[in-house]
Design a protein around this motif. Structure first.
Motif, PDB file in Angstrom:
ATOM      1  N   ALA A 306       0.834  -1.202   0.000  1.00  0.00           N
ATOM      2  CA  ALA A 306       0.000   0.000   0.000  1.00  0.00           C
ATOM      3  C   ALA A 306       0.869   1.252   0.000  1.00  0.00           C
ATOM      4  CB  ALA A 306      -0.931  -0.002   1.211  1.00  0.00           C
ATOM      5  N   LEU A 307       1.891   1.254   0.850  1.00  0.00           N
ATOM      6  CA  LEU A 307       2.775   2.417   0.912  1.00  0.00           C
ATOM      7  C   LEU A 307       3.592   2.534  -0.377  1.00  0.00           C
ATOM      8  CD1 LEU A 307       3.965   2.178   4.620  1.00  0.00           C
ATOM      9  CD2 LEU A 307       2.302   3.763   3.648  1.00  0.00           C
ATOM     10  N   TYR A 308       3.943   1.393  -0.977  1.00  0.00           N
ATOM     11  CA  TYR A 308       4.658   1.407  -2.258  1.00  0.00           C
ATOM     12  C   TYR A 308       3.792   2.061  -3.342  1.00  0.00           C
ATOM     13  CZ  TYR A 308       6.839  -0.343  -6.537  1.00  0.00           C
ATOM     14  OH  TYR A 308       7.408  -0.436  -7.789  1.00  0.00           O
ATOM     15  N   GLU A 323       6.524  10.654  -1.364  1.00  0.00           N
ATOM     16  CA  GLU A 323       7.308  10.037  -0.297  1.00  0.00           C
ATOM     17  C   GLU A 323       6.709  10.504   1.021  1.00  0.00           C
ATOM     18  OE1 GLU A 323      10.726   7.701   0.757  1.00  0.00           O
ATOM     19  OE2 GLU A 323      10.419   8.437  -1.248  1.00  0.00           O
ATOM     20  N   LEU A 324       6.249   9.575   1.842  1.00  0.00           N
ATOM     21  CA  LEU A 324       5.590   9.923   3.095  1.00  0.00           C
ATOM     22  C   LEU A 324       6.586   9.955   4.249  1.00  0.00           C
ATOM     23  CD1 LEU A 324       2.343   7.748   2.896  1.00  0.00           C
ATOM     24  CD2 LEU A 324       2.634  10.126   2.217  1.00  0.00           C
ATOM     25  N   SER A 325       6.353  10.855   5.190  1.00  0.00           N
ATOM     26  CA  SER A 325       7.130  10.866   6.429  1.00  0.00           C
ATOM     27  C   SER A 325       6.654   9.728   7.321  1.00  0.00           C
ATOM     28  CB  SER A 325       6.946  12.198   7.151  1.00  0.00           C
ATOM     29  OG  SER A 325       5.624  12.292   7.664  1.00  0.00           O
ATOM     30  N   GLU A 329       3.025   8.066   7.277  1.00  0.00           N
ATOM     31  CA  GLU A 329       2.858   6.621   7.107  1.00  0.00           C
ATOM     32  C   GLU A 329       1.983   6.049   8.214  1.00  0.00           C
ATOM     33  OE1 GLU A 329       6.351   4.306   6.691  1.00  0.00           O
ATOM     34  OE2 GLU A 329       6.987   5.236   4.808  1.00  0.00           O
ATOM     35  N   LYS A 330       2.229   6.513   9.439  1.00  0.00           N
ATOM     36  CA  LYS A 330       1.423   6.042  10.570  1.00  0.00           C
ATOM     37  C   LYS A 330      -0.042   6.395  10.369  1.00  0.00           C
ATOM     38  CE  LYS A 330       0.519   4.477  14.719  1.00  0.00           C
ATOM     39  NZ  LYS A 330       0.479   3.001  14.962  1.00  0.00           N
ATOM     40  N   ALA A 331      -0.319   7.590   9.859  1.00  0.00           N
ATOM     41  CA  ALA A 331      -1.702   8.001   9.605  1.00  0.00           C
ATOM     42  C   ALA A 331      -2.347   7.108   8.555  1.00  0.00           C
ATOM     43  CB  ALA A 331      -1.737   9.461   9.163  1.00  0.00           C
ATOM     44  N   VAL A 332      -1.622   6.845   7.465  1.00  0.00           N
ATOM     45  CA  VAL A 332      -2.162   5.992   6.406  1.00  0.00           C
ATOM     46  C   VAL A 332      -2.416   4.588   6.937  1.00  0.00           C
ATOM     47  CG1 VAL A 332      -1.612   4.886   4.209  1.00  0.00           C
ATOM     48  CG2 VAL A 332      -1.160   7.323   4.520  1.00  0.00           C
ATOM     49  N   LEU A 358      -4.135   8.106   0.379  1.00  0.00           N
ATOM     50  CA  LEU A 358      -5.231   7.164   0.598  1.00  0.00           C
ATOM     51  C   LEU A 358      -6.041   6.956  -0.675  1.00  0.00           C
ATOM     52  CD1 LEU A 358      -6.380   8.416   4.117  1.00  0.00           C
ATOM     53  CD2 LEU A 358      -5.394   6.176   3.620  1.00  0.00           C
ATOM     54  N   VAL A 359      -6.302   8.037  -1.390  1.00  0.00           N
ATOM     55  CA  VAL A 359      -7.050   7.931  -2.646  1.00  0.00           C
ATOM     56  C   VAL A 359      -6.303   7.026  -3.617  1.00  0.00           C
ATOM     57  CG1 VAL A 359      -7.718   9.220  -4.706  1.00  0.00           C
ATOM     58  CG2 VAL A 359      -8.304  10.105  -2.443  1.00  0.00           C
ATOM     59  N   ARG A 360      -4.991   7.201  -3.716  1.00  0.00           N
ATOM     60  CA  ARG A 360      -4.177   6.381  -4.614  1.00  0.00           C
ATOM     61  C   ARG A 360      -4.245   4.905  -4.215  1.00  0.00           C
ATOM     62  NH1 ARG A 360       0.695   7.393  -7.656  1.00  0.00           N
ATOM     63  NH2 ARG A 360       0.462   9.585  -7.104  1.00  0.00           N
ATOM     64  N   ILE A 361      -4.138   4.628  -2.908  1.00  0.00           N
ATOM     65  CA  ILE A 361      -4.183   3.246  -2.414  1.00  0.00           C
ATOM     66  C   ILE A 361      -5.531   2.607  -2.724  1.00  0.00           C
ATOM     67  CG2 ILE A 361      -4.243   1.846  -0.313  1.00  0.00           C
ATOM     68  CD1 ILE A 361      -2.112   3.787   0.837  1.00  0.00           C
ATOM     69  N   PHE A 362      -6.603   3.347  -2.458  1.00  0.00           N
ATOM     70  CA  PHE A 362      -7.933   2.773  -2.680  1.00  0.00           C
ATOM     71  C   PHE A 362      -8.168   2.522  -4.171  1.00  0.00           C
ATOM     72  CE2 PHE A 362      -9.006   5.172   1.403  1.00  0.00           C
ATOM     73  CZ  PHE A 362      -8.742   4.061   2.187  1.00  0.00           C
ATOM     74  N   GLU A 363      -7.608   3.393  -5.023  1.00  0.00           N
ATOM     75  CA  GLU A 363      -7.726   3.164  -6.466  1.00  0.00           C
ATOM     76  C   GLU A 363      -6.964   1.911  -6.881  1.00  0.00           C
ATOM     77  OE1 GLU A 363      -8.535   7.240  -8.893  1.00  0.00           O
ATOM     78  OE2 GLU A 363      -6.501   6.983  -8.132  1.00  0.00           O
TER      79      GLU A 363
END
Length: 743
Positions: A306-308, A323-325, A329-332, A358-363
């Motif tokens: 998911a993070l990838y 690139e998430l901090s 990342e913890k929030a996601v 989150l939108v990208r992950i759900f897509e």
């Protein structure tokens, strides 16, 4: 002063309150009149009570406060009256037949012996019923209005009363005049109290005390409270009504027993609710617990994948990976692991980046999602930031306004829930209790629900403290974002807002977008704001594309630095009078073509259209802003463009608009403006709060100018008293969480 004559051309009539502008013909002259009729009739004779006044645009007119309809005398006058269509079922031809048959007695026949009209060609039983009903209503209202006037009810209010209660108006008013305060817009408790006094209803009457209790609870609700401690309510009501506190407590017991009010207890303190808020709060608490315990739709990828996915550039688009901090990342991760998640943080802490991830992950996961926010402006910002469709919560829930029932209903509810796998709501601090109740009814168990917002901003305009209560309960997984990102850390607005929020004093200049300009008196503050808006901001900073980019935000409505006074001053700078610009005065405000305006309350039934009628719909909401495109002074109508919606304003709708060159901070919630200017002086203590200042500063996108006394600014930062609201959602969530058998 009394004027008798005949009503000529009707220029304007508002059927809601009867307000009418018309030509009035007397034996001596003709002139313009303005006042309230129940149903103005061209050709009818009236006796008007009022005085001549000077209208700034139309000159002299007779403003009347009372009227009496005079039945026409003589065959010619009666024919003219009937032929004008003042009685349903009678047109010019039928009027001629009636007058030819009955002469001077025609009106007496209609009123006293209507069955004789059956002898007139074209009048059958159905037409006769229309005629008698129409003529009877006219005479009935005239009699009702006279008696209501003696009770201190003016003509415009009498029109509303009669439209609500009809022939029962007098009996309703005499039985319980306080009913008017509950049912009639424009009649408040004090007006009803004066009517009651004329009727001889004593100050200790139970109907008076009960109405006073309702009034006080509604006042608290208007200030954000869903409940009030019983002892405080009894004390304040006793003082307000000038009665014994035991009398108030007795009425409270009666109202609770009757089911009009609800009583509860938190930590040993007895509290009182209006019925609707009590049950809405219970439903919200239970719905939140049910959603947290449900089995959510599974995400077909692990955390690492998911993070990838968030870091990948989408093929064929400009959508670059992020690139998430560690904090982001913890929030996601929290959103992916829980059914409900709250994400709160100030400006520059990456809330938008998290939503985009989150939108990208759900897509990538093939899950459906909806994006929404409490206001149109907030939804538009969400859509611009994500590149995905977003809408108001009201539109997400497919709201429907019923004119007949005067109620708002949602097409999406427990019987027809939202179909998406995920619902993401931004600007959650603006959600009041009733809107949250409607939203949760429409979210089926298994749906992921994600709220983002800034809990340190001002709470919702409506009753409730929903986001703060949910966070404070510690029942719902919450991520508090604190890290300010490099690109935001260079912003003076971000730095200044965080300093203010932490109780520290910002420097007079931070970066190139946050400035404090010292002025120590109201005249100088107003003058400096006038200079800035009139072109100094553009010449000094160079990025202002139009005056619409600049928004003055003031804490108050009163005084020289209040919104109305500033609007009057700024209108003269930005949109002065001109021959080619039509104007329309509504109350104390002169609207002009080209003016920047704001909608003051939710109007769910207001119709709008887009250019070339490519789309049509209903609903204009509190805080919506736009520009007046056209004014028709003759018909008293205005056309306003709000983004892509075009709305025609007329009648009472005109009173829902205000100039918007300067608006209150409360009205700015959910919005962002390129340039924000904030006057800083001695305002009422309840408005001199840190979170109000913080909210104002965070509305600025490219430039914030605070103009005023630095001592007042420091006092405002020192005052960390939050908006004091009495609510019970936090306690209900804690109690439900502690009870394993609740659901």
């Amino acid at each position: 002063m009394t004027q008798e004559g005949k009503l000529g051309k009707i220029i304007f009539n508002n059927p809601e309150n009867g307000y009418t502008v018309a030509i009035f013909d007397t034996e001596e002259s003709s002139f313009r009149i303005a006042g309230s009729f129940a149903e103005p009739k061209t050709g009818a004779r009236y006796r008007l009570e009022g005085r001549f006044t000077i209208h700034p645009r139309y000159g002299e007119q007779f403003s009347f406060t009372d009227h009496e309809e005079l039945l026409p005398e003589g065959a010619d006058a009666i024919y003219e009256f009937l032929a004008a269509g003042n009685v349903r079922g009678i047109g010019p031809v039928t009027a001629r037949q009636i007058v030819d048959t009955f002469g001077d007695e025609a009106l007496s026949v209609i009123e006293e012996s209507p069955e004789k009209l059956l002898g007139i060609s074209g009048i059958g039983a159905k037409t006769l019923a229309k005629i008698t009903e129409s003529f009877g209503e006219s005479r009935e209202f005239a009699n009702v209005a006279i008696e209501l006037r003696e009770l201190g009810i003016g003509m415009s209010e009498a029109v509303r009363v009669y439209r609500m209660y009809g022939k029962e108006s007098l009996s309703v008013v005499k039985e319980n005049p306080y009913t008017l305060a509950d049912d009639i817009r424009g009649i408040n408790f004090n007006m009803a109290d004066n009517i009651a006094a004329r009727l001889g209803i004593g100050p200790g009457s139970s109907v008076r005390i009960e109405s006073g209790i309702r009034f006080m609870l509604k006042q608290w609700a208007a200030s954000g409270s869903t409940l009030v401690p019983e002892s405080l309510l009894a004390e304040r009501c006793a003082t307000f009504l000038d009665v014994m506190i035991d009398e108030v407590r007795e009425s409270l017991r009666d109202m609770i027993f009757a089911g009009e009010l609800e009583e509860d207890s938190f930590d040993g303190v007895q509290v009182i609710y209006l019925y609707g808020y009590y049950h809405a709060e219970q439903r919200v608490a239970h719905a939140l617990k049910t959603l947290t315990q449900a089995s959510a739709v599974q995400i077909p990828m692990d955390k690492d994948n998911a993070l990838y996915a968030t870091a990948q550039t989408v093929s064929g688009s400009n959508d670059e990976g992020v690139e998430l901090s560690a904090e982001q990342e913890k929030a996601v991760e929290t959103c992916l692991e829980n059914n409900i998640t709250l994400i709160t943080g100030g400006p520059g802490t990456g809330k938008t980046t998290i939503i985009n991830s989150l939108v990208r992950i759900f897509e990538f996961a093939g899950l459906s999602f909806a994006l929404a926010a409490p206001t149109g402006r907030a939804a538009k910002r969400m859509e611009e930031a994500t590149g995905k469709p977003a809408m108001t919560i009201h539109r997400l829930l497919e709201f429907v306004w019923s004119d007949e029932e005067d109620t708002l209903n949602f097409g999406r509810n427990e019987d027809n829930p939202l179909e998406q796998d995920v619902v993401i709501i931004d600007e959650a601090s603006m959600i009041d209790l009733m809107l949250m109740d409607g939203l949760l009814k429409a979210v089926k168990p298994g749906t992921r629900l994600i709220f983002t917002g800034d809990a340190d901003q001002l709470p919702s305009v409506g009753a409730g403290n929903v986001l703060r209560d949910m966070i404070a309960s510690e029942v719902i997984p919450t991520i508090r974002l604190k890290e300010i990102f490099r690109q935001a850390s260079g912003s003076g607005i971000v730095t200044g807002s965080h300093l203010i929020n932490s109780g520290e004093y910002p420097d007079k200049e931070i970066g190139n977008d946050f400035y404090i300009i010292t002025r120590t008196n109201e005249n100088d503050i107003a003058g400096t704001i006038k200079e800035f808006v009139g072109g100094r901001v553009e010449s000094a900073f160079g990025f202002v594309e139009s005056s619409d980019d600049i928004q003055v935000l003031t804490p108050t409505k009163r005084g020289m630095l209040g919104a109305p006074s500033l609007n009057s001053m700024l209108q003269e700078v930005l949109n002065p009078p001109a021959e080619e610009k039509a104007e329309l005065k509504v109350g104390q405000i002169t609207f002009r073509e080209g003016d920047k305006v704001m909608q003051l309350r939710n109007n769910y039934g207001a119709e709008w259209r887009t250019d070339f009628f490519t789309a049509e719909g209903e609903g204009v909401f509190n805080g919506d802003m736009g520009v007046i495109e056209a004014v028709n002074a003759k018909d008293r109508t205005m056309t306003v463009r709000m983004d892509d919606r075009i709305i025609d304003y007329e009648g009472e709708m005109l009173e829902e608009l205000d100039l918007a060159y300067a608006i209150t901070v409360h009205k700015s919630q959910g919005s962002e403006f390129p340039v924000v200017i904030i006057p800083m002086y001695s305002f009422p203590p309840m408005l001199m709060t840190r979170n109000l200042l913080y909210t104002a500063v965070t509305r600025g996108k490219r430039l914030v100018l605070i103009v005023g006394d630095p001592r007042r600014l420091r006092s405002m930062i020192d005052n960390n008293r939050a908006d004091e609201r009495y609510t019970g959602l936090k306690e209900r969530l804690i109690l439900l969480d502690a009870d394993p058998f609740s659901s």
